[in-house]
Structures are given as C-alpha cells and as structure tokens.
Design a protein around this motif. Structure first.
Motif, PDB file in Angstrom:
ATOM      1  N   ALA A   2      18.003  18.050  48.461  1.00 55.28           N
ATOM      2  CA  ALA A   2      17.683  18.992  49.525  1.00 55.28           C
ATOM      3  C   ALA A   2      16.502  19.868  49.116  1.00 55.28           C
ATOM      4  O   ALA A   2      16.339  20.210  47.948  1.00 55.28           O
ATOM      5  CB  ALA A   2      18.890  19.866  49.821  1.00 55.28           C
ATOM      6  N   SER A   3      15.691  20.227  50.100  1.00 56.71           N
ATOM      7  CA  SER A   3      14.561  21.095  49.788  1.00 56.71           C
ATOM      8  C   SER A   3      15.047  22.529  49.608  1.00 56.71           C
ATOM      9  O   SER A   3      16.046  22.944  50.187  1.00 56.71           O
ATOM     10  CB  SER A   3      13.512  21.016  50.885  1.00 56.71           C
ATOM     11  N   MET A   4      14.322  23.273  48.808  1.00 56.97           N
ATOM     12  CA  MET A   4      14.670  24.651  48.517  1.00 56.97           C
ATOM     13  C   MET A   4      14.030  25.562  49.561  1.00 56.97           C
ATOM     14  O   MET A   4      12.842  25.440  49.839  1.00 56.97           O
ATOM     15  CB  MET A   4      14.140  25.014  47.124  1.00 56.97           C
ATOM     16  N   GLU A   5      14.803  26.438  50.146  1.00 56.47           N
ATOM     17  CA  GLU A   5      14.260  27.384  51.113  1.00 56.47           C
ATOM     18  C   GLU A   5      13.322  28.359  50.412  1.00 56.47           C
ATOM     19  O   GLU A   5      13.612  28.830  49.315  1.00 56.47           O
ATOM     20  CB  GLU A   5      15.400  28.150  51.780  1.00 56.47           C
ATOM     21  N   SER A   6      12.198  28.633  51.045  1.00 54.86           N
ATOM     22  CA  SER A   6      11.216  29.547  50.474  1.00 54.86           C
ATOM     23  C   SER A   6      10.558  30.340  51.598  1.00 54.86           C
ATOM     24  O   SER A   6      10.267  29.786  52.662  1.00 54.86           O
ATOM     25  CB  SER A   6      10.150  28.761  49.708  1.00 54.86           C
ATOM     26  N   SER A  35      12.141  29.156  41.643  1.00 54.31           N
ATOM     27  CA  SER A  35      12.740  27.818  41.503  1.00 54.31           C
ATOM     28  C   SER A  35      13.919  27.784  40.527  1.00 54.31           C
ATOM     29  O   SER A  35      14.710  26.844  40.558  1.00 54.31           O
ATOM     30  CB  SER A  35      11.690  26.801  41.081  1.00 54.31           C
TER      31      SER A  35
END
Length: 63
Positions: A2-6, A35
């Motif tokens: 899953a992509s990391m929310e930023s 990260s």
C-alpha cells in the motif's frame, strides 16, 4: 504494498520564520522522518496541518 499517505504537494520551500514547509506545513524533521514514522504518528501530524497552514497565512498577511 500500500502507498503511504503524505501531505506533500511538491511545493517544497521552507519558510525561514516558521520553519514549516510552505507546501505541506511540516517541519524539516517531520519530512525527513516521515517514511519511518508509525502510521499513528503520521496521522497525528496530518491532523495538525490545516491549523499550521492557517497560522502561516495569518502571519503572511500581517507582514
């Protein structure tokens, strides 16, 4: 994976007065550690960003 929310909006300019990024309102330390932070730590910071941006805009208009 899953992509990391930023909150990054790719306007990476640090404000010398507030010490916050003008694009996302994070500190340089927060950006560097993003990260490796826990999801809970990232969410806590993300909840504060609107208020930080509002304070930054208030400072800019008063100058």
């Amino acid at each position: 994976m899953a992509s990391m929310e930023s909150p990054c909006v790719h306007i990476c300019v640090m404000d010398p007065v507030s010490g916050l990024c003008r694009g996302c309102a994070r500190t340089l330390d927060e950006i560097v550690a993003w990260s490796t932070m826990t999801p809970d730590n990232r969410r806590t910071i993300m909840r504060e960003l609107d208020q930080r941006m509002a304070r930054g805009a208030a400072v800019e208009t008063s100058q």
